[in-house]
Design a protein around this motif. Sequence first.
Motif, PDB file in Angstrom:
ATOM      1  N   THR A  46      22.038  29.315  47.441  1.00 34.95           N
ATOM      2  CA  THR A  46      21.316  28.948  48.658  1.00 34.95           C
ATOM      3  C   THR A  46      20.092  29.838  48.758  1.00 34.95           C
ATOM      4  O   THR A  46      20.220  31.064  48.849  1.00 34.95           O
ATOM      5  CB  THR A  46      22.201  29.123  49.914  1.00 34.95           C
ATOM      6  OG1 THR A  46      23.353  28.289  49.784  1.00 34.95           O
ATOM      7  CG2 THR A  46      21.436  28.752  51.168  1.00 34.95           C
ATOM      8  N   CYS A 134      23.118  20.960  61.056  1.00 31.38           N
ATOM      9  CA  CYS A 134      23.097  19.924  60.026  1.00 31.38           C
ATOM     10  C   CYS A 134      22.287  18.724  60.494  1.00 31.38           C
ATOM     11  O   CYS A 134      22.211  18.447  61.691  1.00 31.38           O
ATOM     12  CB  CYS A 134      24.527  19.484  59.700  1.00 31.38           C
ATOM     13  SG  CYS A 134      25.499  20.755  58.876  1.00 31.38           S
ATOM     14  N   PRO A 135      21.703  17.997  59.535  1.00 27.58           N
ATOM     15  CA  PRO A 135      20.983  16.775  59.887  1.00 27.58           C
ATOM     16  C   PRO A 135      21.925  15.776  60.578  1.00 27.58           C
ATOM     17  O   PRO A 135      23.142  15.862  60.455  1.00 27.58           O
ATOM     18  CB  PRO A 135      20.512  16.225  58.542  1.00 27.58           C
ATOM     19  CG  PRO A 135      20.726  17.301  57.556  1.00 27.58           C
ATOM     20  CD  PRO A 135      21.706  18.263  58.124  1.00 27.58           C
ATOM     21  N   GLU A 172      19.369  22.900  55.038  1.00 29.98           N
ATOM     22  CA  GLU A 172      18.503  22.155  54.123  1.00 29.98           C
ATOM     23  C   GLU A 172      19.165  21.893  52.776  1.00 29.98           C
ATOM     24  O   GLU A 172      18.639  21.157  51.956  1.00 29.98           O
ATOM     25  CB  GLU A 172      17.193  22.914  53.911  1.00 29.98           C
ATOM     26  CG  GLU A 172      16.341  22.982  55.163  1.00 29.98           C
ATOM     27  CD  GLU A 172      15.078  23.795  54.967  1.00 29.98           C
ATOM     28  OE1 GLU A 172      14.751  24.154  53.808  1.00 29.98           O
ATOM     29  OE2 GLU A 172      14.410  24.080  55.969  1.00 29.98           O
ATOM     30  N   SER A 173      20.327  22.492  52.558  1.00 28.30           N
ATOM     31  CA  SER A 173      21.030  22.316  51.285  1.00 28.30           C
ATOM     32  C   SER A 173      22.035  21.165  51.401  1.00 28.30           C
ATOM     33  O   SER A 173      22.100  20.486  52.426  1.00 28.30           O
ATOM     34  CB  SER A 173      21.755  23.612  50.907  1.00 28.30           C
ATOM     35  OG  SER A 173      22.876  23.810  51.757  1.00 28.30           O
TER      36      SER A 173
END
Length: 182
Positions: A46, A134-135, A172-173
């Motif tokens: 990460t 999180c998205p 973003e991961s």
Amino acid sequence: MHDISEGGIRSAVSLLGAALLVGLTASCSSPSPSREYAVPGDVCGTDVARSVLEPLLPAGQKISAEASSAVGVERCRISVDGEIVFSSAVEKHDANTTANDVASSAYGVDPADASADGGHVVYSKTGAVGLVECPASASADSSIWATVRTSHEVKASAMRTFVEGYAAAVAESDACRDLTAR
């Protein structure tokens, strides 16, 4: 014959004493340990800024990292000279879990420690927890939290800066998707 005043003798003795003290201090102090390894730009894959990880790592010669995972958690342990000095985890929790809930079971941080980011971060000199935002595609029935701890005290502000940056990098991961799928 020179006439030496009492004040002149005191000044000379004081100056001699100060010089002796400086000399003894210089000869007794050892040089501070140095960091001979390169600070990594990631925590077990990460990406993180070296500038936010560096204050959490001690001096030493060799650094290594080891990743591991279990159901609902991904861990990273960083060792310096063979001793674990830094641990992080990305953990899946219920959707209504708070930073205080996570801090109550995390090492190095306590729910009573300082908080920030609207209560999404709790941090101390040895640990921190932070919400991974999180998205929208991540599962609504869970939350993802980043936890961090060190084996030694660091500036609490450095711990906060790191966990905030780390949580943003995790968001973003693929971790949000991977952990919520489990």
